[in-house]
Design an enzyme around this catalytic site. Structure first.
Site, PDB file in Angstrom:
ATOM      1  N   ASP A   1      14.887  49.575  36.215  1.00 45.15           N
ATOM      2  CA  ASP A   1      14.420  49.332  34.848  1.00 45.15           C
ATOM      3  C   ASP A   1      15.621  48.796  34.071  1.00 45.15           C
ATOM      4  OD1 ASP A   1      13.283  49.551  32.315  1.00 45.15           O
ATOM      5  OD2 ASP A   1      12.996  51.733  32.395  1.00 45.15           O
TER       6      ASP A   1
ATOM      7  N   HIS B   1       8.948  57.251  33.966  1.00 47.04           N
ATOM      8  CA  HIS B   1       9.506  58.351  33.171  1.00 47.04           C
ATOM      9  C   HIS B   1       9.276  59.654  33.916  1.00 47.04           C
ATOM     10  CE1 HIS B   1      10.405  56.341  29.218  1.00 47.04           C
ATOM     11  NE2 HIS B   1       9.788  55.394  29.908  1.00 47.04           N
TER      12      HIS B   1
ATOM     13  N   GLU C   1      19.432  53.765  28.179  1.00 44.59           N
ATOM     14  CA  GLU C   1      18.981  52.701  27.276  1.00 44.59           C
ATOM     15  C   GLU C   1      19.147  53.041  25.806  1.00 44.59           C
ATOM     16  OE1 GLU C   1      14.753  51.759  27.392  1.00 44.59           O
ATOM     17  OE2 GLU C   1      14.396  53.426  28.747  1.00 44.59           O
TER      18      GLU C   1
ATOM     19  N   GLU D   1      19.804  48.079  28.576  1.00 45.02           N
ATOM     20  CA  GLU D   1      19.392  49.085  29.561  1.00 45.02           C
ATOM     21  C   GLU D   1      19.824  48.722  30.975  1.00 45.02           C
ATOM     22  OE1 GLU D   1      15.108  49.529  29.990  1.00 45.02           O
ATOM     23  OE2 GLU D   1      15.347  51.552  30.818  1.00 45.02           O
TER      24      GLU D   1
ATOM     25  N   ASP E   1      12.298  43.598  28.427  1.00 49.73           N
ATOM     26  CA  ASP E   1      12.455  44.793  29.256  1.00 49.73           C
ATOM     27  C   ASP E   1      11.731  44.568  30.578  1.00 49.73           C
ATOM     28  OD1 ASP E   1      12.613  47.395  30.283  1.00 49.73           O
ATOM     29  OD2 ASP E   1      12.620  48.258  28.269  1.00 49.73           O
TER      30      ASP E   1
ATOM     31  N   HIS F   1      15.802  57.814  30.561  1.00 59.48           N
ATOM     32  CA  HIS F   1      14.918  58.713  31.311  1.00 59.48           C
ATOM     33  C   HIS F   1      15.258  58.722  32.778  1.00 59.48           C
ATOM     34  CE1 HIS F   1      12.906  54.911  32.442  1.00 59.48           C
ATOM     35  NE2 HIS F   1      13.277  54.547  31.229  1.00 59.48           N
TER      36      HIS F   1
HETATM   37 MN    MN Z   1      13.043  49.420  30.239  1.00 55.92          MN
HETATM   38 MN    MN Z   2      13.463  52.519  30.495  1.00 56.18          MN
END
Ligand code: MN
Ligand code: MN
Length: 300
Positions: free
Chosen positions: A98, A166, A191, A286, A87, A158
């Site tokens: 992200d 977030h 995600e 994601e 990630d 998010h």
């Molecule tokens: Mn992530």
């Molecule tokens: Mn994320």
């Protein structure tokens, strides 16, 4: 509110860097490799390409669903036949992209990785202004269940804001009650997390995963600790960071004292790792998107 041109430009820049690093890490990760090697490679690549890590690179393996990064001198390795989630977070002037990829070394679990990726595609296809987050969640859940698998109900996508990974709204991957709706100009990380049918479909908190964040604006009496705190404020602001990163700047003794004091006074928080409740493997995919007039633009 629609994004200003120069803001969108920075999001796109962050997205482009994140995409490159994600595509390259897929080829970089090998069985038997040290996890710390992956973390540091990803973070160095982000900097080399002109971004900054928006959070420490997460390398979460098998039933660990999220939030593991290497501590200093980590000896853990990527075990054979494992399911590896990498990630990646990039920011350009606080504007965050992200993105995550699952690398599957177990032929029997490829279906899990594919389903996470296809569920993400489904999310990208349906997200648009006016859609409620509950409609979004039920569509993702239906898709994953139609493949005979389970979504993780307590890990969500998010909303993203400047220096905030977030922010505001969450984007659950299951049906839920919520009145919140998607709006044009908002930025979201989509995600889905997927586990096997015999999994619990939920994660619980495990031990701390070596990721920290500043949560309170307050100083302490100790001069040395305050120096560390000021460094954190200036370099990471409200973004997650690794203790590893500070080892290049401060001696170990001062860091140990500082982390213990700052955690105790709740100025810093430590993220726990998330593990699947029944210990079943978890796959994740994601992307970060910006909501447009009639759909979304994928940034990553
Ligand atoms: Mn992530
Ligand atoms: Mn994320």
């Amino acid at each position: 509110m629609i994004l200003e041109k120069n803001v969108l430009k920075k999001y796109r820049e962050a997205g482009k860097i994140a995409r490159k690093v994600r595509e390259n890490v897929r080829k970089f990760v090998k069985e038997g490799m040290a996890i710390i090697e992956v973390c540091e490679w990803v973070e160095d690549e982000i900097r080399r390409l002109g971004g900054q890590p928006a959070f420490p690179c997460n390398v979460s393996i098998n039933h660990v669903a999220a939030h593991y990064t290497s501590p200093t001198n980590d000896k853990s390795i990527i075990s054979d036949r494992s399911l590896v989630k990498v990630d990646i977070g990039v920011h350009v002037d606080g504007y965050i992209a992200d993105t995550a990829v699952t690398i599957c070394f177990d032929p029997e679990l490829v279906f899990l990785e594919e389903t996470a990726r296809q569920a993400l595609m489904k999310g990208i296809e349906i997200i648009r202004p006016g859609l409620s987050t509950s409609e979004f969640g039920s569509a993702i859940q239906r898709f994953i269940e139609s493949r005979g698998l389970k979504p993780i109900s307590n890990l969500t996508g998010h909303q993203i804001d400047r220096y905030l990974v977030h922010a505001g709204k969450s984007l659950p991957n299951v049906a839920h009650f919520s009145l919140s709706r998607i709006k044009e100009g908002e930025v979201f990380a989509i995600e889905p997390f997927v586990t096997t049918r015999d999994g619990a479909g939920r994660v619980r908190e495990g031990p701390p995963g070596n990721i920290y964040r500043l949560v309170k604006q307050k100083s302490v009496k100790d001069r040395e600790v305050n120096k560390v705190l000021t460094y954190i404020k200036n370099h990471y602001r409200t973004l997650p960071f690794a203790e590893r990163w500070l080892r290049k700047v401060f001696p170990e003794k001062i860091l140990t004292k500082s982390f213990s004091k700052l955690l105790k006074s709740r100025i810093l928080m430590a993220y726990p790792i998330f593990v699947e409740v029944k210990g079943k493997p978890v796959a994740q995919a994601e992307h970060t998107v910006v909501i447009t007039k009639d759909g979304c633009e994928v940034l990553t």
